[in-house]
Write an enzyme that holds these catalytic residues in place. Sequence first.
Site, PDB file in Angstrom:
ATOM      1  N   ALA A  39       0.859  -1.198   0.000  1.00 16.91           N
ATOM      2  CA  ALA A  39       0.000   0.000   0.000  1.00 16.91           C
ATOM      3  C   ALA A  39       0.889   1.238   0.000  1.00 16.91           C
ATOM      4  O   ALA A  39       2.007   1.214   0.519  1.00 16.91           O
ATOM      5  CB  ALA A  39      -0.876  -0.004   1.249  1.00 16.91           C
ATOM      6  N   SER A  79      -1.712  -9.189   9.023  1.00 18.22           N
ATOM      7  CA  SER A  79      -1.439  -8.927  10.444  1.00 18.22           C
ATOM      8  C   SER A  79      -2.605  -9.289  11.355  1.00 18.22           C
ATOM      9  O   SER A  79      -2.595  -8.926  12.534  1.00 18.22           O
ATOM     10  CB  SER A  79      -1.075  -7.450  10.628  1.00 18.22           C
ATOM     11  OG  SER A  79      -2.185  -6.659  10.275  1.00 18.22           O
ATOM     12  N   TYR A 139      -2.917 -17.233  10.991  1.00 16.31           N
ATOM     13  CA  TYR A 139      -2.003 -16.096  11.153  1.00 16.31           C
ATOM     14  C   TYR A 139      -0.915 -16.449  12.174  1.00 16.31           C
ATOM     15  O   TYR A 139       0.293 -16.304  11.903  1.00 16.31           O
ATOM     16  CB  TYR A 139      -2.816 -14.867  11.582  1.00 16.31           C
ATOM     17  CG  TYR A 139      -2.025 -13.741  12.184  1.00 16.31           C
ATOM     18  CD1 TYR A 139      -1.176 -12.963  11.412  1.00 16.31           C
ATOM     19  CD2 TYR A 139      -2.143 -13.447  13.543  1.00 16.31           C
ATOM     20  CE1 TYR A 139      -0.454 -11.923  11.977  1.00 16.31           C
ATOM     21  CE2 TYR A 139      -1.428 -12.402  14.108  1.00 16.31           C
ATOM     22  CZ  TYR A 139      -0.584 -11.647  13.325  1.00 16.31           C
ATOM     23  OH  TYR A 139       0.132 -10.627  13.893  1.00 16.31           O
TER      24      TYR A 139
HETATM   25  C1  15L Z   1      -1.713  -9.307  16.697  1.00 10.34           C
HETATM   26  O1  15L Z   1      -0.814 -10.061  16.340  1.00 10.34           O
HETATM   27  C2  15L Z   1      -2.437  -8.451  15.728  1.00 10.34           C
HETATM   28  O2  15L Z   1      -1.609  -8.011  14.692  1.00 10.34           O
HETATM   29  C3  15L Z   1      -3.116  -7.273  16.394  1.00 10.34           C
HETATM   30  O3  15L Z   1      -4.053  -6.726  15.483  1.00 10.34           O
HETATM   31  C4  15L Z   1      -3.796  -7.627  17.728  1.00 10.34           C
HETATM   32  O4  15L Z   1      -4.902  -8.400  17.464  1.00 10.34           O
HETATM   33  C5  15L Z   1      -2.802  -8.319  18.632  1.00 10.34           C
HETATM   34  O5  15L Z   1      -2.167  -9.395  17.989  1.00 10.34           O
HETATM   35  C6  15L Z   1      -3.399  -8.834  19.948  1.00 10.34           C
HETATM   36  O6  15L Z   1      -3.281 -10.025  20.241  1.00 10.34           O
HETATM   37  O7  15L Z   1      -3.971  -8.023  20.675  1.00 10.34           O
END
Ligand code: 15L
Length: 269
Positions: A39, A79, A139
Amino acid sequence: MTDASQKPILLTGASGALGRVLTRALAAEGFTLKLTDIAPFPDPLPAGASFTRVDLNDGVALLRLAEGCGTILHFGGVSVERPFEEVIGPNIRGLYHVYEAARREGARVVFASSNHSIGFHERSETIDADCDFLPDGYYGLSKAYGELMGRLYWHKHGVESVFIRIGSAREEPDDARMLASWLSFPDLSRLIVRTVLADKLGGCCVIWGASANARMTWWGKDDREKLGWAPRDAADGFAGQLAGKVSGNPVIERYMGGPYCGIEYSRKD
Ligand code: 15L
């Protein structure tokens, strides 16, 4: 200061929330930055920074961009929890491209891993950095894979890595879980500066990415001493307003990964 830390830094995911914070913090410290993201970069470019739009799937473009860099801060990719097919390109193939670039440049990799690589550990435990991976989704699985990829590249090619298992990095915590898992932007920024400046690591380091929160009893030993980093901020001042902000879902409240553990959870026992 090492020789590598005087070379430009490649930052993937520069246009994301953490990438933008790190761009500001690293530019303020006088580092030369090569920023990249799929982006466009939404902010004015600071002095000493250039931006090139690259898809992590494009290994040739990434190799070219990494030329001359001493450190690769890998914050790019998906993410949040997403279907497997969406995660695999940026987070698995893209990661391979990052490590191939690091191998060619002899660069250190700082990988934005996540608490979701170990999300199914229970909150009642205190786990050290050498705990088992217990990913709580595709993820989190990609983050565990990333850490293993880093180990492969150390043992086979001598590429050093820092894996930061980030808790909840955001401006302010916003629920009861984050009273434990919150990582302030200033703590994150100071940590990243240390990962760039630290002398030889002699392998791979794992860091629990949380501030000095009184409720952070989940995460024990890690490699922060090797970097000379300790968090200074804490979520404790938010306890009055957030302690009651819980989900009411026993799966989410039981495990460290919180809401990600509850996504499509279908176990009956
Ligand atoms: C993460 O890895 C995410 O990128 C973020 O958006 C949050 O969800 C964070 O973990 C979390 O566990 O609070």
